[in-house]
Design a protein around this motif. Structure first.
Motif, PDB file in Angstrom:
ATOM      1  N   SER A   1      29.066  -5.378 -83.283  1.00 53.64           N
ATOM      2  CA  SER A   1      30.394  -5.729 -82.808  1.00 53.64           C
ATOM      3  C   SER A   1      31.452  -5.056 -83.676  1.00 53.64           C
ATOM      4  CB  SER A   1      30.602  -7.250 -82.831  1.00 53.64           C
ATOM      5  OG  SER A   1      30.819  -7.705 -84.158  1.00 53.64           O
ATOM      6  N   GLU A   2      32.687  -5.267 -83.320  1.00 55.14           N
ATOM      7  CA  GLU A   2      33.799  -4.869 -84.170  1.00 55.14           C
ATOM      8  C   GLU A   2      34.014  -5.932 -85.230  1.00 55.14           C
ATOM      9  OE1 GLU A   2      37.708  -5.678 -81.978  1.00 55.14           O
ATOM     10  OE2 GLU A   2      36.183  -6.106 -80.448  1.00 55.14           O
TER      11      GLU A   2
ATOM     12  N   TRP B   1      42.393  -6.856 -83.436  1.00 54.89           N
ATOM     13  CA  TRP B   1      41.508  -5.790 -82.975  1.00 54.89           C
ATOM     14  C   TRP B   1      40.700  -5.254 -84.150  1.00 54.89           C
ATOM     15  CZ3 TRP B   1      41.956  -5.181 -77.715  1.00 54.89           C
ATOM     16  CH2 TRP B   1      43.129  -5.659 -77.138  1.00 54.89           C
TER      17      TRP B   1
ATOM     18  N   THR C   1      35.155  -0.583 -80.851  1.00 55.31           N
ATOM     19  CA  THR C   1      34.197  -1.459 -80.177  1.00 55.31           C
ATOM     20  C   THR C   1      32.910  -0.667 -79.974  1.00 55.31           C
ATOM     21  OG1 THR C   1      35.179  -0.873 -78.049  1.00 55.31           O
ATOM     22  CG2 THR C   1      35.878  -2.937 -79.045  1.00 55.31           C
TER      23      THR C   1
ATOM     24  N   ILE D   1      32.913  -1.119 -87.233  1.00 54.84           N
ATOM     25  CA  ILE D   1      31.852  -1.796 -86.504  1.00 54.84           C
ATOM     26  C   ILE D   1      30.859  -2.402 -87.493  1.00 54.84           C
ATOM     27  CG2 ILE D   1      32.111  -0.348 -84.463  1.00 54.84           C
ATOM     28  CD1 ILE D   1      29.602   1.161 -85.302  1.00 54.84           C
TER      29      ILE D   1
ATOM     30  N   SER E   1      32.929  -9.938 -73.172  1.00 51.58           N
ATOM     31  CA  SER E   1      31.899  -8.924 -72.956  1.00 51.58           C
ATOM     32  C   SER E   1      30.532  -9.550 -73.192  1.00 51.58           C
ATOM     33  CB  SER E   1      32.104  -7.709 -73.870  1.00 51.58           C
ATOM     34  OG  SER E   1      32.011  -8.069 -75.235  1.00 51.58           O
TER      35      SER E   1
ATOM     36  N   GLN F   1      33.782  -5.180 -76.356  1.00 49.66           N
ATOM     37  CA  GLN F   1      32.403  -4.837 -76.012  1.00 49.66           C
ATOM     38  C   GLN F   1      31.510  -5.107 -77.206  1.00 49.66           C
ATOM     39  OE1 GLN F   1      31.517  -3.732 -72.669  1.00 49.66           O
ATOM     40  NE2 GLN F   1      29.676  -4.617 -73.580  1.00 49.66           N
ATOM     41  N   ILE F   2      30.275  -5.541 -76.946  1.00 53.00           N
ATOM     42  CA  ILE F   2      29.287  -5.744 -78.003  1.00 53.00           C
ATOM     43  C   ILE F   2      27.984  -5.063 -77.602  1.00 53.00           C
ATOM     44  CG2 ILE F   2      30.277  -7.906 -78.834  1.00 53.00           C
ATOM     45  CD1 ILE F   2      28.033  -9.372 -77.294  1.00 53.00           C
TER      46      ILE F   2
END
Length: 340
Positions: free
Chosen positions: A134-135, A146, A181, A150, A55, A120-121
Motif C-alpha cells: 500500500s501507500e 495521500w 499507490t 509504498i 480499493s 489502490q492496494i
C-alpha cells in the motif's frame, strides 16, 4: 486502436511512451475482454467500517479478498485521547483494511494510521502468508491525506499500524514523487506503482523481487492518459487497466448506465488499445466505482485470470462493497522484445 461501442479509432499517446531500461522484458499477455458479460462475485457486503470502499486486491493462494477504506469518524483507537472525526481521519490518511472470503464474508481487519487515501492496494503471498502492499507516509493535500512512499507489511488480524511502525518495509522508488499507490501482478511477479512527479501522473512497472531487494530499475513507465474521475488501476502482463467514473447522480452518472469506464493501455507502446463502458452492477444503489484487481482462480494456471472491478453501494453510514469479474480474454498478441 480504441474499441468504443464497436467503433475502431486510432490513438497513439506519444507523451506516454515507456522509458528505456536495461531490463526490458520480452513479455506478452492476453487482453481482458471488457465487452463480455461480467460475473457477480460479491454483492452488498459490509466491511470493517461503514465508509466507502476505496480499493481491493485478491490473495489468490488463500482465496481471500482484502479491501481498504477511509477510517470512519467517531472511533477512538488505543492511545488516542478522544474519538477522531471522519474529516480528520481522511486528512490524516487513516485507513481500515478488511479481510474477506470470496463470498464477501468478513474474516478479519487491521487499522492503518497515516497511510494515505487507499486509491489502490496489492497483495503478495509468501509461504502462505498474505502481505499487503500500500501507500504510506501520508501528506495532507486539500481535505485528504495521500501516500508518498509504498510499503509492504504482513496482514495480522486486529493489529493497528502507524506509518512509523517497524513492521513496515518501505520503498521510495522515485525521488521527488508523491501520490504513490501500488498494485501487484501476481501472475508475472511484477509491481506497478502509480505516482505523481512534477504534476504529472505516471505508472512505473518493476520486478517485484528487485523492489524487495531495494533495486528500483523500472522496466516500463507510461504517462497516465486523460481519464475522468480516477478510481483505481491494475496490471496484467504488459497491459494496464485504468478505472474511472462516479456514483449515480454525480458528474453526469445517470442510472442505469452510469459513467464507469475501463481504459486499457499497452505498456510496451503507450497506446490506448481499448476503452469500454462498464455496466456491471447497474442495479446497485449509489454505485461508485472503486478499485481494480486481477484474480487468478488457479495459481497453477496464471494465464487464466479475471479482472475484478469494485463498486460501493447503499447509503451512509453503512456503505457496502461489491465486486464483479471479467474472465474472457481477447486473442493473444505477441509483443516483440524491446531489446531487439
Amino acid at each position: 486502436m480504441v474499441l468504443i461501442a464497436g467503433v475502431v479509432l486510432t490513438c497513439v499517446l506519444g507523451s506516454s511512451m515507456p522509458t528505456a531500461s536495461a531490463k526490458q522484458p520480452s513479455w506478452h499477455s492476453k487482453v481482458f475482454d471488457l465487452s463480455a458479460q461480467p460475473t457477480e462475485l460479491v454483492r452488498d457486503k459490509a466491511l470493517q467500517n461503514g465508509t466507502v470502499l476505496q480499493s481491493f486486491a485478491f490473495d489468490n493462494v488463500n482465496k481471500h479478498i482484502y479491501t481498504v477504506q477511509l477510517m470512519a469518524g467517531g472511533l477512538m483507537l488505543p492511545g488516542e485521547p478522544t474519538a477522531v472525526s471522519g474529516a480528520n481521519r481522511s486528512l490524516n490518511g487513516d485507513l481500515a483494511l478488511t479481510e474477506l472470503d470470496l463470498e464477501g464474508n468478513k474474516l478479519g481487519y487491521m487499522y492503518l494510521k497515516g497511510f494515505g487515501h487507499g486509491v489502490q492496494i496489492g497483495v503478495e503471498t509468501e509461504d502462505g502468508n498474505p502481505y499487503i502492499w500500500s501507500e504510506t507516509d501520508s501528506v495532507a493535500e486539500g481535505k485528504d491525506g495521500w501516500g508518498t512512499v509504498i510499503t509492504r507489511f504482513k496482514f495480522e488480524n486486529g493489529k493497528i499500524l502507524t506509518h512509523e511502525s517497524p513492521e513496515l518495509q518501505k520503498h521510495k522508488l522515485i525521488e521527488g514523487a508523491d501520490r504513490t499507490t501500488v498494485n501487484i501482478d501476481a501472475a508475472n511477479d511484477l509491481l506497478t506503482m502509480r505516482y505523481r512527479k512534477d504534476g504529472v501522473f505516471h505508472f512505473g512497472v518493476y520486478e517485484l523481487e528487485s523492489v524487495k531487494q531495494h533495486q528500483y530499475d523500472a522496466i516500463a513507465d507510461v504517462v497516465q492518459p486523460s481519464v475522468g474521475t480516477f478510481q483505481g488501476f491494475a496490471s496484467y502482463g504488459q497491459y494496464l487497466y485504468l478505472l474511472e467514473g462516479s456514483s449515480y447522480g454525480t458528474s453526469g452518472s445517470v442510472e442505469p448506465t452510469g459513467n464507469t469506464y475501463i481504459t486499457t493501455v499497452n505498456f510496451d507502446t503507450g497506446e490506448i488499445v481499448d476503452k469500454q463502458l462498464i455496466t456491471a452492477g447497474s442495479s446497485l444503489s449509489f454505485r461508485e466505482p472503486e478499485g481494480l484487481a486481477v484474480r487468478i482462480p488457479d495459481v497453477k494456471h496464471p494465464q487464466k485470470a479475471e479482472l475484478g472491478v469494485g463498486f460501493a453501494s447503499d447509503f451512509t453510514p453503512l456503505r457496502l462493497a461489491n465486486v464483479y469479474t471479467y474472465n474472457r480474454m481477447l486473442p493473444e498478441v505477441a509483443i516483440k522484445n524491446r531489446n531487439k
